[in-house]
Design a protein around this motif. Structure first.
Motif, PDB file in Angstrom:
ATOM      1  N   LEU A  82       0.834  -1.205   0.000  1.00  0.00           N
ATOM      2  CA  LEU A  82       0.000   0.000   0.000  1.00  0.00           C
ATOM      3  C   LEU A  82       0.870   1.257   0.000  1.00  0.00           C
ATOM      4  O   LEU A  82       0.588   2.213  -0.744  1.00  0.00           O
ATOM      5  CB  LEU A  82      -0.927  -0.010   1.215  1.00  0.00           C
ATOM      6  N   ASN A  83       1.908   1.276   0.817  1.00  0.00           N
ATOM      7  CA  ASN A  83       2.823   2.426   0.848  1.00  0.00           C
ATOM      8  C   ASN A  83       3.511   2.613  -0.503  1.00  0.00           C
ATOM      9  O   ASN A  83       3.716   3.746  -0.965  1.00  0.00           O
ATOM     10  CB  ASN A  83       3.874   2.233   1.942  1.00  0.00           C
ATOM     11  N   TYR A  84       3.873   1.506  -1.136  1.00  0.00           N
ATOM     12  CA  TYR A  84       4.526   1.571  -2.460  1.00  0.00           C
ATOM     13  C   TYR A  84       3.594   2.204  -3.487  1.00  0.00           C
ATOM     14  O   TYR A  84       4.009   3.075  -4.268  1.00  0.00           O
ATOM     15  CB  TYR A  84       4.933   0.163  -2.895  1.00  0.00           C
ATOM     16  N   LEU A  85       2.335   1.777  -3.500  1.00  0.00           N
ATOM     17  CA  LEU A  85       1.369   2.323  -4.464  1.00  0.00           C
ATOM     18  C   LEU A  85       1.120   3.812  -4.224  1.00  0.00           C
ATOM     19  O   LEU A  85       0.875   4.566  -5.173  1.00  0.00           O
ATOM     20  CB  LEU A  85       0.049   1.557  -4.374  1.00  0.00           C
ATOM     21  N   CYS A  86       1.167   4.219  -2.950  1.00  0.00           N
ATOM     22  CA  CYS A  86       0.914   5.624  -2.598  1.00  0.00           C
ATOM     23  C   CYS A  86       2.176   6.482  -2.649  1.00  0.00           C
ATOM     24  O   CYS A  86       2.096   7.699  -2.416  1.00  0.00           O
ATOM     25  CB  CYS A  86       0.293   5.707  -1.204  1.00  0.00           C
ATOM     26  N   GLY A  87       3.324   5.853  -2.917  1.00  0.00           N
ATOM     27  CA  GLY A  87       4.574   6.614  -2.959  1.00  0.00           C
ATOM     28  C   GLY A  87       5.058   7.035  -1.591  1.00  0.00           C
ATOM     29  O   GLY A  87       5.687   8.090  -1.451  1.00  0.00           O
ATOM     30  N   ILE A  88       4.773   6.222  -0.569  1.00  0.00           N
ATOM     31  CA  ILE A  88       5.171   6.535   0.800  1.00  0.00           C
ATOM     32  C   ILE A  88       6.359   5.662   1.192  1.00  0.00           C
ATOM     33  O   ILE A  88       6.307   4.439   1.052  1.00  0.00           O
ATOM     34  CB  ILE A  88       4.009   6.309   1.785  1.00  0.00           C
ATOM     35  N   ASP A  89       7.411   6.305   1.663  1.00  0.00           N
ATOM     36  CA  ASP A  89       8.610   5.584   2.098  1.00  0.00           C
ATOM     37  C   ASP A  89       8.546   5.399   3.612  1.00  0.00           C
ATOM     38  O   ASP A  89       9.051   6.213   4.378  1.00  0.00           O
ATOM     39  CB  ASP A  89       9.868   6.360   1.694  1.00  0.00           C
ATOM     40  N   ASP A  90       7.890   4.314   4.036  1.00  0.00           N
ATOM     41  CA  ASP A  90       7.692   4.082   5.465  1.00  0.00           C
ATOM     42  C   ASP A  90       7.504   2.588   5.696  1.00  0.00           C
ATOM     43  O   ASP A  90       6.802   1.910   4.939  1.00  0.00           O
ATOM     44  CB  ASP A  90       6.457   4.837   5.958  1.00  0.00           C
ATOM     45  N   SER A  91       8.156   2.071   6.725  1.00  0.00           N
ATOM     46  CA  SER A  91       8.044   0.642   7.048  1.00  0.00           C
ATOM     47  C   SER A  91       7.553   0.418   8.470  1.00  0.00           C
ATOM     48  O   SER A  91       7.623  -0.697   8.986  1.00  0.00           O
ATOM     49  CB  SER A  91       9.405  -0.048   6.869  1.00  0.00           C
ATOM     50  N   SER A  92       7.050   1.462   9.104  1.00  0.00           N
ATOM     51  CA  SER A  92       6.596   1.348  10.491  1.00  0.00           C
ATOM     52  C   SER A  92       5.239   0.645  10.554  1.00  0.00           C
ATOM     53  O   SER A  92       4.503   0.574   9.564  1.00  0.00           O
ATOM     54  CB  SER A  92       6.495   2.730  11.135  1.00  0.00           C
ATOM     55  N   TRP A  93       4.922   0.122  11.740  1.00  0.00           N
ATOM     56  CA  TRP A  93       3.642  -0.549  11.955  1.00  0.00           C
ATOM     57  C   TRP A  93       2.516   0.480  11.939  1.00  0.00           C
ATOM     58  O   TRP A  93       2.563   1.486  12.631  1.00  0.00           O
ATOM     59  CB  TRP A  93       3.668  -1.294  13.285  1.00  0.00           C
ATOM     60  N   THR A  94       1.519   0.216  11.129  1.00  0.00           N
ATOM     61  CA  THR A  94       0.403   1.155  10.977  1.00  0.00           C
ATOM     62  C   THR A  94      -0.913   0.414  11.157  1.00  0.00           C
ATOM     63  O   THR A  94      -1.101  -0.670  10.599  1.00  0.00           O
ATOM     64  CB  THR A  94       0.425   1.808   9.581  1.00  0.00           C
ATOM     65  N   VAL A  95      -1.806   0.998  11.936  1.00  0.00           N
ATOM     66  CA  VAL A  95      -3.148   0.429  12.120  1.00  0.00           C
ATOM     67  C   VAL A  95      -4.116   1.230  11.257  1.00  0.00           C
ATOM     68  O   VAL A  95      -4.365   2.410  11.515  1.00  0.00           O
ATOM     69  CB  VAL A  95      -3.576   0.465  13.600  1.00  0.00           C
ATOM     70  N   LEU A  96      -4.637   0.598  10.232  1.00  0.00           N
ATOM     71  CA  LEU A  96      -5.534   1.282   9.306  1.00  0.00           C
ATOM     72  C   LEU A  96      -6.920   1.473   9.917  1.00  0.00           C
ATOM     73  O   LEU A  96      -7.400   0.642  10.693  1.00  0.00           O
ATOM     74  CB  LEU A  96      -5.663   0.473   8.013  1.00  0.00           C
ATOM     75  N   LYS A  97      -7.549   2.568   9.533  1.00  0.00           N
ATOM     76  CA  LYS A  97      -8.931   2.812   9.942  1.00  0.00           C
ATOM     77  C   LYS A  97      -9.872   2.089   8.981  1.00  0.00           C
ATOM     78  O   LYS A  97      -9.509   1.760   7.854  1.00  0.00           O
ATOM     79  CB  LYS A  97      -9.230   4.316   9.937  1.00  0.00           C
ATOM     80  N   GLU A  98     -11.080   1.859   9.433  1.00  0.00           N
ATOM     81  CA  GLU A  98     -12.057   1.162   8.593  1.00  0.00           C
ATOM     82  C   GLU A  98     -12.342   1.971   7.324  1.00  0.00           C
ATOM     83  O   GLU A  98     -12.627   3.168   7.391  1.00  0.00           O
ATOM     84  CB  GLU A  98     -13.357   0.955   9.360  1.00  0.00           C
ATOM     85  N   PRO A  99     -12.237   1.338   6.152  1.00  0.00           N
ATOM     86  CA  PRO A  99     -12.524   2.056   4.906  1.00  0.00           C
ATOM     87  C   PRO A  99     -14.000   2.402   4.802  1.00  0.00           C
ATOM     88  O   PRO A  99     -14.859   1.561   5.068  1.00  0.00           O
ATOM     89  CB  PRO A  99     -12.091   1.063   3.816  1.00  0.00           C
ATOM     90  N   LEU A 100     -14.269   3.628   4.418  1.00  0.00           N
ATOM     91  CA  LEU A 100     -15.657   4.082   4.268  1.00  0.00           C
ATOM     92  C   LEU A 100     -15.902   4.393   2.796  1.00  0.00           C
ATOM     93  O   LEU A 100     -15.380   5.367   2.258  1.00  0.00           O
ATOM     94  CB  LEU A 100     -15.907   5.321   5.133  1.00  0.00           C
TER      95      LEU A 100
END
Length: 286
Positions: A82-100
């Motif tokens: 997901l970070n790759y597709l969005c162009g985000i350079d980050d490997s930290s643990w992320t808790v996603l919010k519910e998609p609306l």
């Protein structure tokens, strides 16, 4: 291109969120089994359970811990994608919010990029036809010219000249080029109309199919939620019987496994529903 990228990123977000829910479910079951482990140890020492029954439970507990690790690794990999597709350079643990994804009105075919492009092609074909007809109409051209050339200022009037002309262009024979050009233009326009009608029907058919799938999965999710109530009640009832030794360990673990599978299926179906909604709002005509 932008519409396709938006759909891809949204699909990946939905997939990532779904696997997060699977990880949290695995973590919940693992925590539940660890609490049970403490109870079963006491029951085994009190000879309420056989040693083999307790070992069976320990195998299930170790398997669940492995499932937690696998679910965590899968979610982390999804976040990386997901970070790759969005162009985000980050490997930290992320808790996603519910998609609306709002179940709002669908985009009319007339507002799709394909139809707008087809409309521009229609305007171009119409303009080309007018130009072809205009090129073969009779034309009248009027021109005028004037000049002065002399080195003697006293006789300047003798060196001033003017001219006026009239040109008439009248096409007599063009080898049928005008007719052929108009015919070619008409074929282009008819082809455009044919493709537009085809894609319009295809667009409507996709909406019908996706809407039907959406209704089906909403029904499946509701049925799964009802089954979950019974599965959870069975686990709780078996847990009470477990402390008295009135149920076999395999039956107890089976009820937990059934509950886990049902919860997992509900999560999967909810993510599929969101994915269908995403497709419904990002229909791409190819």
């Amino acid at each position: 291109m932008q519409k396709a990228l938006e759909q891809t990123i949204t699909d990946q977000y939905i997939t990532s969120y779904g696997n997060l829910q699977q990880y949290l479910l695995a973590l919940e079951i693992d925590s539940f089994l660890q609490n049970e482990d403490q109870v079963l140890q006491r029951l085994t020492r009190a000879a309420t359970f056989k040693q083999t029954d307790y070992l069976t439970f320990k195998v299930a507990l170790q398997g669940q811990r492995l499932a937690v690790q696998k679910a965590r690794a899968l979610y982390q990999n999804d976040i990386g994608t997901l970070n790759y597709l969005c162009g985000i350079d980050d490997s930290s643990w992320t808790v996603l919010k519910e998609p609306l994804i709002a179940d709002s009105a669908l985009t009319p075919f007339e507002n799709t990029p394909y139809f707008r492009g087809s409309k521009l092609d229609s305007i171009k074909n119409s303009s080309d036809a007018k130009i072809i007809k205009l090129n073969y109409k009779p034309k009248i051209s009027i021109f005028a010219d004037g000049g002065y050339q002399s080195s003697l200022i006293s006789q300047a009037y003798k060196n001033i000249g003017t001219s006026i002309g009239l040109t008439l262009t009248l096409p007599l024979y063009d080898g049928h080029q005008r007719r052929l050009s108009l015919l070619q233009n008409k074929l282009l326009e008819n082809t455009r109309k044919g493709y537009t009608d085809y894609y319009h029907k295809q667009y409507n058919q996709q909406i019908i199919q996706l809407t039907q799938q959406l209704d089906q999965y909403e029904s499946i999710i509701n049925e799964g939620a009802r089954q979950l109530i019974y599965a959870q009640t069975l686990v709780q009832a078996n847990k009470k019987q477990l402390t008295t030794g009135d149920i076999r360990m395999t039956d107890y673990l089976l009820s937990i496994n059934n509950y886990l599978n049902l919860r997992s299926a509900v999560i999967q179906n909810q993510m599929i529903r969101l994915s269908i909604l995403n497709q419904l709002h990002h229909i791409i005509l190819k």
